[in-house]
Design an enzyme around this catalytic site. Sequence first.
Site, PDB file in Angstrom:
ATOM      1  N   THR A  59       0.863  -1.186   0.000  1.00 20.07           N
ATOM      2  CA  THR A  59       0.000   0.000   0.000  1.00 20.07           C
ATOM      3  C   THR A  59       0.896   1.231   0.000  1.00 20.07           C
ATOM      4  OG1 THR A  59      -1.666  -1.183   1.267  1.00 20.07           O
ATOM      5  CG2 THR A  59      -1.833   1.213   1.230  1.00 20.07           C
TER       6      THR A  59
ATOM      7  N   LYS B 241      -7.355   1.850  -2.855  1.00 26.29           N
ATOM      8  CA  LYS B 241      -6.912   1.365  -1.539  1.00 26.29           C
ATOM      9  C   LYS B 241      -7.001   2.492  -0.501  1.00 26.29           C
ATOM     10  CE  LYS B 241      -4.936  -1.149   1.611  1.00 26.29           C
ATOM     11  NZ  LYS B 241      -4.946  -2.485   2.089  1.00 26.29           N
TER      12      LYS B 241
ATOM     13  N   LYS C 217       0.932   5.147   8.159  1.00 22.86           N
ATOM     14  CA  LYS C 217       1.570   5.492   6.871  1.00 22.86           C
ATOM     15  C   LYS C 217       0.510   5.650   5.770  1.00 22.86           C
ATOM     16  CE  LYS C 217       2.467   1.892   4.650  1.00 22.86           C
ATOM     17  NZ  LYS C 217       1.916   0.995   3.655  1.00 22.86           N
TER      18      LYS C 217
HETATM   19  P1  NAP Z   1       5.474  -6.519   7.380  1.00 24.14           P
HETATM   20  O1  NAP Z   1       4.991  -7.757   8.048  1.00 24.14           O
HETATM   21  O2  NAP Z   1       6.057  -5.425   8.186  1.00 24.14           O
HETATM   22  O3  NAP Z   1       6.519  -6.980   6.221  1.00 24.14           O
HETATM   23  C1  NAP Z   1       7.184  -6.044   5.432  1.00 24.14           C
HETATM   24  C2  NAP Z   1       8.014  -6.773   4.406  1.00 24.14           C
HETATM   25  O4  NAP Z   1       8.679  -5.802   3.566  1.00 24.14           O
HETATM   26  C3  NAP Z   1       9.134  -7.618   5.021  1.00 24.14           C
HETATM   27  O5  NAP Z   1       9.334  -8.752   4.211  1.00 24.14           O
HETATM   28  C4  NAP Z   1      10.342  -6.672   4.938  1.00 24.14           C
HETATM   29  O6  NAP Z   1      11.593  -7.333   4.927  1.00 24.14           O
HETATM   30  C5  NAP Z   1      10.084  -6.028   3.596  1.00 24.14           C
HETATM   31  N1  NAP Z   1      10.758  -4.725   3.438  1.00 24.14           N
HETATM   32  C6  NAP Z   1      10.488  -3.571   4.077  1.00 24.14           C
HETATM   33  N2  NAP Z   1      11.316  -2.597   3.652  1.00 24.14           N
HETATM   34  C7  NAP Z   1      12.112  -3.143   2.716  1.00 24.14           C
HETATM   35  C8  NAP Z   1      13.166  -2.652   1.913  1.00 24.14           C
HETATM   36  N3  NAP Z   1      13.576  -1.373   1.973  1.00 24.14           N
HETATM   37  N4  NAP Z   1      13.778  -3.499   1.061  1.00 24.14           N
HETATM   38  C9  NAP Z   1      13.390  -4.782   0.976  1.00 24.14           C
HETATM   39  N5  NAP Z   1      12.391  -5.325   1.710  1.00 24.14           N
HETATM   40  C10 NAP Z   1      11.760  -4.507   2.566  1.00 24.14           C
HETATM   41  O7  NAP Z   1       4.282  -5.827   6.529  1.00 24.14           O
HETATM   42  P2  NAP Z   1       2.956  -6.505   5.941  1.00 24.14           P
HETATM   43  O8  NAP Z   1       1.891  -6.471   6.976  1.00 24.14           O
HETATM   44  O9  NAP Z   1       3.315  -7.782   5.253  1.00 24.14           O
HETATM   45  O10 NAP Z   1       2.557  -5.380   4.856  1.00 24.14           O
HETATM   46  C11 NAP Z   1       3.206  -5.292   3.599  1.00 24.14           C
HETATM   47  C12 NAP Z   1       2.433  -4.272   2.754  1.00 24.14           C
HETATM   48  O11 NAP Z   1       1.075  -4.705   2.591  1.00 24.14           O
HETATM   49  C13 NAP Z   1       2.382  -2.870   3.388  1.00 24.14           C
HETATM   50  O12 NAP Z   1       2.466  -1.876   2.396  1.00 24.14           O
HETATM   51  C14 NAP Z   1       1.014  -2.863   4.061  1.00 24.14           C
HETATM   52  O13 NAP Z   1       0.510  -1.547   4.205  1.00 24.14           O
HETATM   53  C15 NAP Z   1       0.201  -3.702   3.092  1.00 24.14           C
HETATM   54  N6  NAP Z   1      -0.956  -4.394   3.664  1.00 24.14           N
HETATM   55  C16 NAP Z   1      -0.894  -4.990   4.894  1.00 24.14           C
HETATM   56  C17 NAP Z   1      -2.036  -5.638   5.389  1.00 24.14           C
HETATM   57  C18 NAP Z   1      -2.043  -6.329   6.740  1.00 24.14           C
HETATM   58  O14 NAP Z   1      -3.145  -6.634   7.255  1.00 24.14           O
HETATM   59  N7  NAP Z   1      -0.881  -6.617   7.333  1.00 24.14           N
HETATM   60  C19 NAP Z   1      -3.219  -5.692   4.633  1.00 24.14           C
HETATM   61  C20 NAP Z   1      -3.212  -5.115   3.371  1.00 24.14           C
HETATM   62  C21 NAP Z   1      -2.085  -4.473   2.897  1.00 24.14           C
HETATM   63  P3  NAP Z   1      12.269  -7.791   6.321  1.00 24.14           P
HETATM   64  O15 NAP Z   1      11.738  -9.160   6.596  1.00 24.14           O
HETATM   65  O16 NAP Z   1      13.723  -7.802   6.011  1.00 24.14           O
HETATM   66  O17 NAP Z   1      11.904  -6.784   7.361  1.00 24.14           O
END
Ligand code: NAP
Length: 289
Positions: free
Chosen positions: A94, A169, A237
């Site tokens: 997102t 979104k 964010k």
């Molecule tokens: P998360 O659990 O915090 O995971 C983030 C992922 O991104 C991890 O694999 C992290 O790697 C990687 N990452 C972050 N910065 C990076 C960089 N500079 N270079 C390479 N890899 C990087 O987040 P999430 O909940 O999966 O969410 C991911 C996205 O989906 C976000 O944009 C969020 O807003 C969106 N989203 C989330 C949800 C939800 O319910 N969680 C629902 C819909 C959409 P590391 O393992 O090395 O930290």
Amino acid sequence: MTSTGLIGLGAMGAGMARNLAKAGFLAGVYNRTTSKAQALAGELVVAAFDTPPELAAACELILICVSRDEDVLEMVAAVAQTVKPGAVVVDMSTVSSSTAQQAAAILAEKQAQFLDAPVSGGVEGAKKGTLAMMVGGSNEALDKIRPILAAIASRILHMGPVGSGQATKAVNQIMAAGINQAVTEALAFGEAQGLPMDKVIEVVSGGAAGNWFLEHRGPTMMQGTFAPGFKLALHHKDLEICRAMTENAETPIPLAEMTLLNYEQLMDQGFGDEDISALYRLKKPRKFS
Ligand code: NAP
């Protein structure tokens, strides 16, 4: 078959990877923290790529699910080093519409297509493969990869040109802020009335005020546990993106503004990595002080 790679194995990406592998589509994964990629690749019997350019060199479809705008642009720039002409890059993080447009411009120079395809449905939806996906970019490119995306999402809608997936979104995230405010406030009120809260959640869920957040987060909220789920700092964010998008539009978003302030208070107290339902802490200050 289109060789598919996934970048980002966080709360969302890990579930997506499992579903892609189960459907037989996943060639390999990359994750910044290498140990996570190695563990999941071992489990799914796919490749663990050491860098995004290595993944891009091996794949025709590159899926990205990382955190923030700058992370997406960093991954897209890395992928662009080796991306094959005609490849499709799909970002499911997102971020803002303008980041999606920048990503598309970077990849267009390499004759690769970009689709912004943010998702909704939470970690549960990612695990079950039942996410809702809102897509911006070429409809033709989407149609080609739709069978692969169907392993991740049960509802996939084309919204318009690049950036319109992220704009859709943003609508979702403003709504999620209002729902979080309403559910946490109403449940705090119910608890203060001395009601049996499990029954309150059950009966209200079956009526006109029933909703996903109440059903999935109500019970854990009542237990005072706020494991993500969706990290509060990530929703913060998203709401900042929404605020920036309203700067030149005559559409005030007071509920989102209030939620931003509430989240900032919680982040200052060290709760940024908790689920967004941790807003309940502010609705029941004495219980959590
Ligand atoms: P998360 O659990 O915090 O995971 C983030 C992922 O991104 C991890 O694999 C992290 O790697 C990687 N990452 C972050 N910065 C990076 C960089 N500079 N270079 C390479 N890899 C990087 O987040 P999430 O909940 O999966 O969410 C991911 C996205 O989906 C976000 O944009 C969020 O807003 C969106 N989203 C989330 C949800 C939800 O319910 N969680 C629902 C819909 C959409 P590391 O393992 O090395 O930290």
